[in-house]
Design a protein around this motif. Sequence first.
Motif, PDB file in Angstrom:
ATOM      1  N   GLN A  95      -1.461   2.808  -0.553  1.00 29.92           N
ATOM      2  CA  GLN A  95      -0.832   4.071  -0.184  1.00 29.92           C
ATOM      3  C   GLN A  95       0.072   4.517  -1.321  1.00 29.92           C
ATOM      4  O   GLN A  95       0.748   3.705  -1.935  1.00 29.92           O
ATOM      5  N   VAL A  96       0.071   5.814  -1.583  1.00 28.66           N
ATOM      6  CA  VAL A  96       0.949   6.401  -2.598  1.00 28.66           C
ATOM      7  C   VAL A  96       2.151   6.987  -1.873  1.00 28.66           C
ATOM      8  O   VAL A  96       2.018   7.603  -0.817  1.00 28.66           O
ATOM      9  N   SER A  97       3.332   6.801  -2.444  1.00 28.90           N
ATOM     10  CA  SER A  97       4.544   7.330  -1.828  1.00 28.90           C
ATOM     11  C   SER A  97       5.552   7.725  -2.907  1.00 28.90           C
ATOM     12  O   SER A  97       5.269   7.631  -4.091  1.00 28.90           O
ATOM     13  N   GLY A  98       6.700   8.136  -2.473  1.00 29.25           N
ATOM     14  CA  GLY A  98       7.787   8.462  -3.391  1.00 29.25           C
ATOM     15  C   GLY A  98       7.706   9.879  -3.911  1.00 29.25           C
ATOM     16  O   GLY A  98       6.695  10.570  -3.770  1.00 29.25           O
ATOM     17  N   ARG A  99       8.808  10.299  -4.507  1.00 22.13           N
ATOM     18  CA  ARG A  99       8.843  11.627  -5.133  1.00 22.13           C
ATOM     19  C   ARG A  99       7.812  11.691  -6.241  1.00 22.13           C
ATOM     20  O   ARG A  99       7.766  10.837  -7.096  1.00 22.13           O
ATOM     21  N   GLY A 100       6.991  12.674  -6.202  1.00 20.11           N
ATOM     22  CA  GLY A 100       5.974  12.830  -7.243  1.00 20.11           C
ATOM     23  C   GLY A 100       4.758  11.939  -7.057  1.00 20.11           C
ATOM     24  O   GLY A 100       3.866  11.932  -7.894  1.00 20.11           O
ATOM     25  N   GLY A 101       4.720  11.157  -6.003  1.00 19.26           N
ATOM     26  CA  GLY A 101       3.563  10.303  -5.752  1.00 19.26           C
ATOM     27  C   GLY A 101       3.334   9.253  -6.814  1.00 19.26           C
ATOM     28  O   GLY A 101       2.190   8.940  -7.150  1.00 19.26           O
ATOM     29  N   LEU A 102       4.400   8.665  -7.344  1.00 18.22           N
ATOM     30  CA  LEU A 102       4.256   7.685  -8.420  1.00 18.22           C
ATOM     31  C   LEU A 102       4.360   6.236  -7.961  1.00 18.22           C
ATOM     32  O   LEU A 102       4.086   5.329  -8.732  1.00 18.22           O
ATOM     33  N   THR A 103       4.789   6.011  -6.723  1.00 16.02           N
ATOM     34  CA  THR A 103       4.917   4.646  -6.225  1.00 16.02           C
ATOM     35  C   THR A 103       3.687   4.297  -5.402  1.00 16.02           C
ATOM     36  O   THR A 103       3.302   5.017  -4.495  1.00 16.02           O
ATOM     37  N   HIS A 104       3.085   3.162  -5.746  1.00 14.42           N
ATOM     38  CA  HIS A 104       1.869   2.697  -5.092  1.00 14.42           C
ATOM     39  C   HIS A 104       2.155   1.400  -4.341  1.00 14.42           C
ATOM     40  O   HIS A 104       2.774   0.489  -4.893  1.00 14.42           O
ATOM     41  N   TRP A 105       1.695   1.336  -3.117  1.00 16.75           N
ATOM     42  CA  TRP A 105       1.742   0.124  -2.307  1.00 16.75           C
ATOM     43  C   TRP A 105       0.298  -0.322  -2.119  1.00 16.75           C
ATOM     44  O   TRP A 105      -0.521   0.435  -1.603  1.00 16.75           O
ATOM     45  N   LEU A 106      -0.021  -1.526  -2.556  1.00 16.67           N
ATOM     46  CA  LEU A 106      -1.384  -2.044  -2.461  1.00 16.67           C
ATOM     47  C   LEU A 106      -1.395  -3.350  -1.689  1.00 16.67           C
ATOM     48  O   LEU A 106      -0.449  -4.143  -1.796  1.00 16.67           O
ATOM     49  N   VAL A 107      -2.455  -3.580  -0.955  1.00 11.59           N
ATOM     50  CA  VAL A 107      -2.605  -4.806  -0.183  1.00 11.59           C
ATOM     51  C   VAL A 107      -3.848  -5.544  -0.678  1.00 11.59           C
ATOM     52  O   VAL A 107      -4.938  -4.974  -0.740  1.00 11.59           O
ATOM     53  N   PHE A 108      -3.641  -6.807  -1.035  1.00 13.67           N
ATOM     54  CA  PHE A 108      -4.712  -7.702  -1.473  1.00 13.67           C
ATOM     55  C   PHE A 108      -4.821  -8.829  -0.452  1.00 13.67           C
ATOM     56  O   PHE A 108      -3.849  -9.147   0.231  1.00 13.67           O
ATOM     57  N   MET A 109      -5.976  -9.469  -0.368  1.00 12.89           N
ATOM     58  CA  MET A 109      -6.123 -10.677   0.422  1.00 12.89           C
ATOM     59  C   MET A 109      -6.761 -11.734  -0.460  1.00 12.89           C
ATOM     60  O   MET A 109      -7.789 -11.486  -1.102  1.00 12.89           O
ATOM     61  N   LYS A 110      -6.131 -12.892  -0.489  1.00 13.44           N
ATOM     62  CA  LYS A 110      -6.678 -13.991  -1.281  1.00 13.44           C
ATOM     63  C   LYS A 110      -8.000 -14.444  -0.678  1.00 13.44           C
ATOM     64  O   LYS A 110      -8.118 -14.573   0.549  1.00 13.44           O
ATOM     65  N   PRO A 111      -9.003 -14.629  -1.512  1.00 14.68           N
ATOM     66  CA  PRO A 111     -10.282 -15.113  -0.977  1.00 14.68           C
ATOM     67  C   PRO A 111     -10.102 -16.431  -0.234  1.00 14.68           C
ATOM     68  O   PRO A 111      -9.223 -17.234  -0.573  1.00 14.68           O
ATOM     69  N   GLY A 112     -10.919 -16.628   0.794  1.00  9.04           N
ATOM     70  CA  GLY A 112     -10.876 -17.875   1.556  1.00  9.04           C
ATOM     71  C   GLY A 112     -11.862 -18.871   0.994  1.00  9.04           C
ATOM     72  O   GLY A 112     -12.554 -18.610   0.012  1.00  9.04           O
ATOM     73  N   ARG A 113     -11.916 -20.008   1.624  1.00  8.30           N
ATOM     74  CA  ARG A 113     -12.881 -21.026   1.210  1.00  8.30           C
ATOM     75  C   ARG A 113     -14.282 -20.563   1.550  1.00  8.30           C
ATOM     76  O   ARG A 113     -14.515 -19.962   2.585  1.00  8.30           O
ATOM     77  N   THR A 114     -15.209 -20.867   0.689  1.00  5.72           N
ATOM     78  CA  THR A 114     -16.611 -20.511   0.955  1.00  5.72           C
ATOM     79  C   THR A 114     -17.221 -21.556   1.871  1.00  5.72           C
ATOM     80  O   THR A 114     -16.683 -22.662   2.052  1.00  5.72           O
ATOM     81  N   GLN A 115     -18.358 -21.261   2.423  1.00  2.23           N
ATOM     82  CA  GLN A 115     -19.064 -22.205   3.296  1.00  2.23           C
ATOM     83  C   GLN A 115     -19.347 -23.521   2.540  1.00  2.23           C
ATOM     84  O   GLN A 115     -19.285 -24.586   3.101  1.00  2.23           O
ATOM     85  N   GLU A 116     -19.686 -23.401   1.234  1.00  7.81           N
ATOM     86  CA  GLU A 116     -20.006 -24.590   0.443  1.00  7.81           C
ATOM     87  C   GLU A 116     -18.811 -25.493   0.262  1.00  7.81           C
ATOM     88  O   GLU A 116     -18.943 -26.700   0.146  1.00  7.81           O
ATOM     89  N   ALA A 117     -17.601 -24.937   0.249  1.00  9.31           N
ATOM     90  CA  ALA A 117     -16.410 -25.731   0.004  1.00  9.31           C
ATOM     91  C   ALA A 117     -15.951 -26.480   1.250  1.00  9.31           C
ATOM     92  O   ALA A 117     -15.137 -27.367   1.170  1.00  9.31           O
ATOM     93  N   LYS A 118     -16.493 -26.141   2.407  1.00 11.28           N
ATOM     94  CA  LYS A 118     -16.072 -26.805   3.665  1.00 11.28           C
ATOM     95  C   LYS A 118     -16.617 -28.196   3.776  1.00 11.28           C
ATOM     96  O   LYS A 118     -17.582 -28.578   3.274  1.00 11.28           O
TER      97      LYS A 118
END
Length: 180
Positions: free
Chosen positions: A157-180
């Motif tokens: 999401q972009v916010s702030g005066r002038g639309g210069l502040t960005h909020w981003l959401v990442f998710m760390k990859p989980g274990r794959t089926q092979e790693a179980k």
Amino acid sequence: MSEASENPQLLQPSVLDPCCGSRMMWFDRQNPNVIFGDQRHEVITVTDRSHGKADGTRTLRIEPDVMLDFRDLPFPDGAFKLVAFDPPHLERAGPKSWLAAKYGKLSDNWREDLRLGFAECFRVLEPHGVLVFKWNETHVKLKEVLALTPEQPLFGQVSGRGGLTHWLVFMKPGRTQEAK
């Protein structure tokens, strides 16, 4: 009932803010679920009559729970469910700049700093953990910063005066089926 559930102080905080500064973005600046970290501990008072204080000053308190370097976090792999990463974003600011004090100033080696910061934030996240990243692109464009991590944000999401502040959401990859 376990000892930890009877005594909340025994619970390990599940959130890390490795660049907490003055904790501006937090609703609860003393949240016990969060480890607030920063590389500096200082109280800065400046003259600023615009805020209506009788003495004409404004005070900024940077008081982390833990002194740390976001490029080399002192926590084990997978220690947190959520990391809030709001690193310094100013390239140019004077030595007594209120904005530099408030938001932090990038080093001359900022690309490597941020590359290491992203890597460390993902390292300390548990599988499927969430990284919330905040960036203001007044001096450095978001595109340049995102090129420093192989991970891709889920949404933002972009916010702030002038639309210069960005909020981003990442998710760390989980274990794959092979790693179980």
